[in-house]
Write a protein that holds these residues in place. Structure first.
Motif, mmCIF file in Angstrom:
data_model
loop_
_atom_site.group_PDB
_atom_site.id
_atom_site.type_symbol
_atom_site.label_atom_id
_atom_site.label_comp_id
_atom_site.label_asym_id
_atom_site.label_seq_id
_atom_site.Cartn_x
_atom_site.Cartn_y
_atom_site.Cartn_z
ATOM 1 N N ARG A 120 93.126 -27.348 -45.544
ATOM 2 C CA ARG A 120 92.014 -28.281 -46.328
ATOM 3 C C ARG A 120 90.846 -28.326 -44.961
ATOM 4 O O ARG A 120 90.277 -28.816 -43.884
ATOM 5 N N GLN A 121 89.673 -27.180 -45.170
ATOM 6 C CA GLN A 121 89.095 -27.325 -44.622
ATOM 7 C C GLN A 121 88.574 -28.778 -42.950
ATOM 8 O O GLN A 121 88.007 -27.683 -42.326
ATOM 9 N N LEU A 122 88.269 -29.119 -43.545
ATOM 10 C CA LEU A 122 87.764 -30.525 -43.197
ATOM 11 C C LEU A 122 88.363 -31.733 -42.500
ATOM 12 O O LEU A 122 87.509 -31.996 -41.871
ATOM 13 N N ASP A 123 89.730 -31.002 -43.401
ATOM 14 C CA ASP A 123 90.441 -31.777 -41.471
ATOM 15 C C ASP A 123 90.348 -31.784 -40.926
ATOM 16 O O ASP A 123 90.667 -30.533 -40.400
ATOM 17 N N PHE A 158 87.602 -35.975 -43.041
ATOM 18 C CA PHE A 158 86.169 -35.724 -43.473
ATOM 19 C C PHE A 158 85.919 -34.822 -44.977
ATOM 20 O O PHE A 158 86.568 -34.654 -44.952
ATOM 21 N N SER A 159 84.396 -34.869 -45.333
ATOM 22 C CA SER A 159 84.239 -34.373 -45.979
ATOM 23 C C SER A 159 82.743 -34.189 -45.770
ATOM 24 O O SER A 159 81.985 -34.781 -45.190
ATOM 25 N N LEU A 160 81.993 -33.361 -46.988
ATOM 26 C CA LEU A 160 80.635 -32.803 -46.904
ATOM 27 C C LEU A 160 80.057 -34.040 -48.100
ATOM 28 O O LEU A 160 80.459 -33.937 -49.758
ATOM 29 N N ILE A 186 78.567 -33.708 -42.555
ATOM 30 C CA ILE A 186 80.292 -34.577 -42.027
ATOM 31 C C ILE A 186 80.487 -35.981 -42.640
ATOM 32 O O ILE A 186 80.020 -36.633 -41.174
ATOM 33 N N ASP A 188 83.406 -40.298 -43.251
ATOM 34 C CA ASP A 188 84.844 -39.770 -43.942
ATOM 35 C C ASP A 188 85.142 -40.899 -45.085
ATOM 36 O O ASP A 188 83.699 -40.758 -45.339
ATOM 37 N N THR A 194 83.718 -22.531 -39.894
ATOM 38 C CA THR A 194 84.914 -23.262 -40.075
ATOM 39 C C THR A 194 84.761 -23.950 -37.975
ATOM 40 O O THR A 194 83.640 -24.125 -37.720
ATOM 41 N N ILE A 219 80.707 -25.453 -34.896
ATOM 42 C CA ILE A 219 80.819 -25.172 -35.886
ATOM 43 C C ILE A 219 80.397 -24.017 -36.145
ATOM 44 O O ILE A 219 78.569 -23.623 -35.852
ATOM 45 N N ALA A 264 91.272 -27.450 -36.661
ATOM 46 C CA ALA A 264 91.274 -27.631 -37.825
ATOM 47 C C ALA A 264 92.087 -27.347 -39.647
ATOM 48 O O ALA A 264 93.210 -26.764 -38.430
#
Length: 418
Positions: free
Chosen positions: A78-81, A106-108, A114, A116, A309, A316, A374
């Protein structure tokens, strides 16, 4: 006395079971650090101090210490983990109130921050328009959603092999007459507004010196196949009998040792005029077919963010629809001289305290700070097998202390019966 001693033992065993139960309950909680109940014995104080035959009066809970050992890294793709491999904590902000966590899920949010699962903002360092990190103080990390501004082409770099077997061409040059040049190639360049234009380069073999066997090639250029750059050639190239480039001139006929400066190009459509240089270093004239070995330019159009990424050092990197990439920011980590002095807040968060010391903030991979991975998270460090064994021990302790109270009750009953 034995009643209070046994009661303290019951309370201690009960507290131990509470800690064990909490560990077991959080065995699947990302970033959780298991607790350990630590106990101390109790002795009654007297005016003149304790003697050698003083009997203790039980036990008490001295501390509930969390064990900040590394949990297993679990790949999620998962991209934001994010997982921290090593020391440190993510630094998150809730309207300026800072807390610390090892949970990297995390997420957007809708504004590009970003966050939690609590909505707290991950903090770090933002990058300027040129991609340079501003590491003065951590701020809330926000992924920019605006277009990447275009960059006008200023440099063209090409390396060619011009066929030495080509005949001298005496036909006056015209961009519409293929017979007036020996070879041609094209590449896209960009103006200040990000519009693309085709720049064509034309190579014409114009002479061979009968004494030195040096061959001269004239170079012309046009924009979009309709407008010639300048009023004549943009330069000339001279090769020796070994096929090496030995001299160049620009559009004015002046000798140049580096890139050739092209006449100013008027792109139109509101874009600024283009001032380009052409670097032909390494171009050769061998007895082989005409080949553009390399042909590049340094401009690009505007672009939309297509993804980003995280690197191991927390940077980032955003990728854009125009194939460009840009550093957008860098995640900050924090560490403490005494992590056991942190105050647990719940929701996988800790707060600093006087016992923990002030946070030492830096970037992943810095002094005493771990690196980021990541697409992965750090699993709970609870060892279920060990906790279940510990649970059996705590249960035996509870039963034994209950037996102490039961025995004391029997003794008291005996005395009453007397």
């Amino acid at each position: 006395m034995a009643f209070s001693t046994g009661l303290s033992g019951l309370n201690a065993a009960s507290k131990d079971l509470d800690v064990i139960g909490n560990n077991v309950a959080n065995a699947a909680t990302v970033g959780f650090k298991q607790g350990q109940a630590q106990f101390a014995d109790i002795y009654a104080n007297s005016l003149f101090g304790a003697g050698n035959n003083t009997v203790g009066i039980g036990t008490r809970v001295a501390a509930i210490a969390q064990q900040f050992t590394q949990g297993d890294i679990t790949v999620t793709n998962r991209q934001l983990d994010l997982a921290i491999s090593g020391n440190g904590f993510f630094r998150v902000s809730n309207n300026g109130t800072i807390a610390y966590t090892r949970n990297g899920q995390f997420s957007l949010d809708k504004d590009g921050y970003i966050v939690d699962s609590n909505g707290d903002h991950l903090t770090g360092y933002l990058a300027g328009p040129n991609g340079i990190i501003n590491s003065v103080s951590p701020v809330d990390l926000q992924i920019p959603t605006g277009d990447l501004a275009p960059t006008a082409t200023t440099k063209i770099t090409g390396q060619f092999n011009l066929d030495s077997r080509s005949a001298v061409n005496t036909t006056p040059f015209s961009i519409t007459d293929p017979n007036s040049y020996t070879n041609a190639t094209s590449l896209k360049v960009y103006d200040s507004l990000g519009n693309s234009h085709d720049v064509n380069l034309y190579f014409t073999k114009t002479s061979v010196d009968p004494t030195t066997n040096n061959a001269t090639w004239t170079v012309y250029a046009s924009v979009d196949g309709t407008t010639q750059v300048g009023t004549g050639p943009i330069g000339t190239l001279t090769f020796n009998s070994s096929g090496s480039l030995v001299s160049q001139t620009d559009s004015t006929g002046a000798a140049v040792t580096g890139p050739i400066t092209l006449p100013t190009i008027a792109y139109g459509n509101g874009a600024a005029s283009g001032n380009l240089t052409l670097n032909l270093s390494g171009t050769t004239q061998f007895g082989n077919s005409y080949t553009p070995n390399t042909l590049t330019q340094d401009g690009y159009s505007s672009g939309r963010l297509t993804g980003f990424t995280f690197n191991a050092d927390g940077t980032i990197v955003g990728t854009y629809s125009n194939t460009q990439s840009m550093v957008l920011g860098q995640v900050a980590l924090a560490n403490f001289n005494n992590v056991n002095g942190l105050i647990p807040l719940g929701n996988n968060l800790w707060a600093e305290s006087a016992a923990s010391g002030i946070p030492i903030v830096g970037v992943p991979g810095g002094t005493n700070l771990g690196k980021l991975q990541a697409g992965a998270v750090e699993a709970s460090n609870v060892d279920l097998t060990a906790e279940l064994v510990h649970m059996i021990t705590a249960q035996r302790n509870y039963q034994a202390n209950a037996q102490t109270i039961k025995t004391e009750d029997q003794l008291m009953q005996t005395m009453v019966n007397l």
